[in-house]
Design a protein around this motif. Structure first.
Motif, PDB file in Angstrom:
ATOM      1  N   VAL A   1       0.847  -1.173   0.000  1.00 14.46           N
ATOM      2  CA  VAL A   1       0.000   0.000   0.000  1.00 14.46           C
ATOM      3  C   VAL A   1       0.897   1.241   0.000  1.00 14.46           C
ATOM      4  O   VAL A   1       1.815   1.344   0.799  1.00 14.46           O
ATOM      5  CB  VAL A   1      -0.936  -0.001   1.236  1.00 14.46           C
ATOM      6  N   HIS A   2       0.604   2.136  -0.899  1.00 18.63           N
ATOM      7  CA  HIS A   2       1.403   3.353  -1.051  1.00 18.63           C
ATOM      8  C   HIS A   2       1.291   4.241   0.188  1.00 18.63           C
ATOM      9  O   HIS A   2       0.252   4.302   0.845  1.00 18.63           O
ATOM     10  CB  HIS A   2       0.932   4.111  -2.295  1.00 18.63           C
ATOM     11  N   ARG A   3       2.363   4.920   0.495  1.00 24.07           N
ATOM     12  CA  ARG A   3       2.432   5.815   1.649  1.00 24.07           C
ATOM     13  C   ARG A   3       1.312   6.861   1.634  1.00 24.07           C
ATOM     14  O   ARG A   3       0.724   7.180   2.663  1.00 24.07           O
ATOM     15  CB  ARG A   3       3.800   6.501   1.672  1.00 24.07           C
ATOM     16  N   LYS A   4       0.987   7.401   0.447  1.00 22.51           N
ATOM     17  CA  LYS A   4      -0.068   8.412   0.332  1.00 22.51           C
ATOM     18  C   LYS A   4      -1.427   7.838   0.736  1.00 22.51           C
ATOM     19  O   LYS A   4      -2.248   8.525   1.315  1.00 22.51           O
ATOM     20  CB  LYS A   4      -0.156   8.963  -1.089  1.00 22.51           C
ATOM     21  N   VAL A   5      -1.659   6.566   0.419  1.00 20.25           N
ATOM     22  CA  VAL A   5      -2.918   5.923   0.798  1.00 20.25           C
ATOM     23  C   VAL A   5      -3.035   5.883   2.313  1.00 20.25           C
ATOM     24  O   VAL A   5      -4.075   6.230   2.888  1.00 20.25           O
ATOM     25  CB  VAL A   5      -3.012   4.501   0.199  1.00 20.25           C
ATOM     26  N   VAL A   6      -1.970   5.481   2.975  1.00 16.41           N
ATOM     27  CA  VAL A   6      -1.967   5.418   4.435  1.00 16.41           C
ATOM     28  C   VAL A   6      -2.183   6.819   5.009  1.00 16.41           C
ATOM     29  O   VAL A   6      -2.958   6.995   5.957  1.00 16.41           O
ATOM     30  CB  VAL A   6      -0.660   4.787   4.969  1.00 16.41           C
ATOM     31  N   GLU A   7      -1.559   7.831   4.426  1.00 11.22           N
ATOM     32  CA  GLU A   7      -1.737   9.204   4.892  1.00 11.22           C
ATOM     33  C   GLU A   7      -3.194   9.641   4.764  1.00 11.22           C
ATOM     34  O   GLU A   7      -3.752  10.236   5.683  1.00 11.22           O
ATOM     35  CB  GLU A   7      -0.840  10.162   4.109  1.00 11.22           C
ATOM     36  N   PHE A   8      -3.806   9.351   3.618  1.00  7.09           N
ATOM     37  CA  PHE A   8      -5.199   9.716   3.409  1.00  7.09           C
ATOM     38  C   PHE A   8      -6.090   9.034   4.447  1.00  7.09           C
ATOM     39  O   PHE A   8      -6.950   9.669   5.052  1.00  7.09           O
ATOM     40  CB  PHE A   8      -5.672   9.319   2.007  1.00  7.09           C
ATOM     41  N   LEU A   9      -5.880   7.754   4.646  1.00  8.56           N
ATOM     42  CA  LEU A   9      -6.720   7.013   5.583  1.00  8.56           C
ATOM     43  C   LEU A   9      -6.540   7.515   7.008  1.00  8.56           C
ATOM     44  O   LEU A   9      -7.519   7.654   7.751  1.00  8.56           O
ATOM     45  CB  LEU A   9      -6.423   5.518   5.492  1.00  8.56           C
ATOM     46  N   THR A  10      -5.313   7.809   7.404  1.00  3.93           N
ATOM     47  CA  THR A  10      -5.097   8.278   8.769  1.00  3.93           C
ATOM     48  C   THR A  10      -5.665   9.682   8.974  1.00  3.93           C
ATOM     49  O   THR A  10      -6.055  10.024  10.092  1.00  3.93           O
ATOM     50  CB  THR A  10      -3.605   8.248   9.166  1.00  3.93           C
ATOM     51  N   MET A  11      -5.745  10.485   7.929  1.00  2.58           N
ATOM     52  CA  MET A  11      -6.335  11.820   8.041  1.00  2.58           C
ATOM     53  C   MET A  11      -7.821  11.737   8.380  1.00  2.58           C
ATOM     54  O   MET A  11      -8.377  12.651   8.990  1.00  2.58           O
ATOM     55  CB  MET A  11      -6.182  12.602   6.729  1.00  2.58           C
ATOM     56  N   LEU A  12      -8.456  10.661   7.971  1.00  2.00           N
ATOM     57  CA  LEU A  12      -9.898  10.532   8.165  1.00  2.00           C
ATOM     58  C   LEU A  12     -10.272   9.882   9.489  1.00  2.00           C
ATOM     59  O   LEU A  12     -11.420   9.496   9.694  1.00  2.00           O
ATOM     60  CB  LEU A  12     -10.505   9.735   7.001  1.00  2.00           C
ATOM     61  N   ARG A  13      -9.346   9.751  10.379  1.00  2.00           N
ATOM     62  CA  ARG A  13      -9.683   9.221  11.692  1.00  2.00           C
ATOM     63  C   ARG A  13      -9.506  10.309  12.722  1.00  2.00           C
ATOM     64  O   ARG A  13      -8.568  11.092  12.620  1.00  2.00           O
ATOM     65  CB  ARG A  13      -8.843   7.998  12.020  1.00  2.00           C
ATOM     66  N   PRO A  14     -10.270  10.420  13.691  1.00  2.00           N
ATOM     67  CA  PRO A  14     -11.495   9.665  13.935  1.00  2.00           C
ATOM     68  C   PRO A  14     -12.744  10.346  13.380  1.00  2.00           C
ATOM     69  O   PRO A  14     -13.827   9.788  13.449  1.00  2.00           O
ATOM     70  CB  PRO A  14     -11.565   9.613  15.455  1.00  2.00           C
ATOM     71  N   THR A  15     -12.601  11.560  12.813  1.00  2.00           N
ATOM     72  CA  THR A  15     -13.788  12.281  12.360  1.00  2.00           C
ATOM     73  C   THR A  15     -13.809  12.454  10.849  1.00  2.00           C
ATOM     74  O   THR A  15     -12.757  12.571  10.215  1.00  2.00           O
ATOM     75  CB  THR A  15     -13.861  13.679  13.011  1.00  2.00           C
ATOM     76  N   PRO A  16     -15.002  12.484  10.266  1.00  2.00           N
ATOM     77  CA  PRO A  16     -15.129  12.738   8.823  1.00  2.00           C
ATOM     78  C   PRO A  16     -14.566  14.119   8.476  1.00  2.00           C
ATOM     79  O   PRO A  16     -14.474  15.005   9.319  1.00  2.00           O
ATOM     80  CB  PRO A  16     -16.633  12.682   8.582  1.00  2.00           C
ATOM     81  N   MET A  17     -14.222  14.282   7.205  1.00  2.00           N
ATOM     82  CA  MET A  17     -13.592  15.518   6.757  1.00  2.00           C
ATOM     83  C   MET A  17     -14.096  15.858   5.359  1.00  2.00           C
ATOM     84  O   MET A  17     -14.386  14.967   4.563  1.00  2.00           O
ATOM     85  CB  MET A  17     -12.072  15.267   6.725  1.00  2.00           C
ATOM     86  N   SER A  18     -14.178  17.142   5.056  1.00  2.00           N
ATOM     87  CA  SER A  18     -14.561  17.572   3.712  1.00  2.00           C
ATOM     88  C   SER A  18     -13.410  17.285   2.751  1.00  2.00           C
ATOM     89  O   SER A  18     -12.256  17.157   3.161  1.00  2.00           O
ATOM     90  CB  SER A  18     -14.886  19.064   3.689  1.00  2.00           C
ATOM     91  N   ARG A  19     -13.747  17.216   1.477  1.00  2.00           N
ATOM     92  CA  ARG A  19     -12.704  16.979   0.477  1.00  2.00           C
ATOM     93  C   ARG A  19     -11.690  18.111   0.484  1.00  2.00           C
ATOM     94  O   ARG A  19     -10.470  17.883   0.425  1.00  2.00           O
ATOM     95  CB  ARG A  19     -13.324  16.826  -0.914  1.00  2.00           C
ATOM     96  N   LYS A  20     -12.164  19.338   0.599  1.00  2.00           N
ATOM     97  CA  LYS A  20     -11.265  20.490   0.604  1.00  2.00           C
ATOM     98  C   LYS A  20     -10.274  20.405   1.768  1.00  2.00           C
ATOM     99  O   LYS A  20      -9.070  20.575   1.582  1.00  2.00           O
ATOM    100  CB  LYS A  20     -12.073  21.782   0.693  1.00  2.00           C
TER     101      LYS A  20
END
Length: 84
Positions: free
Chosen positions: A1-20
């Motif tokens: 799994v690419h590092r950017k994927v892990v970064e994206f997934l960790t950004m979304l924890r624990p609360t939802p976030m807008s695309r912006k």
């Protein structure tokens, strides 16, 4: 799994976030190309989901980590905050 994927997934924890906000946190511009390159594949894989899935365009749309996304981070030994 690419590092950017892990970064994206960790950004979304624990609360939802807008695309912006998600793109800003990742130091990316909120352009269609970045959505297609980074966010759309995570949605297709089921690791991320929309809070309002039935609405194609919603100015308040948020993205959140799915159970599959949390399990992936767990398998990769990334600490995940589980919802209460």
């Amino acid at each position: 799994v690419h590092r950017k994927v892990v970064e994206f997934l960790t950004m979304l924890r624990p609360t939802p976030m807008s695309r912006k906000k998600l793109m800003e946190q990742m130091d990316l511009t909120n352009q269609t190309n970045n959505r297609i390159r980074y966010l759309d594949p995570l949605l297709k894989l089921g690791w991320v989901e929309k809070v309002f899935p039935g609405e194609k365009i919603n100015p308040h749309q948020l993205y959140q980590l799915t159970g599959s996304g949390r399990r992936l981070l767990h398998l990769l030994n990334v600490t995940v905050n589980h919802p209460s």
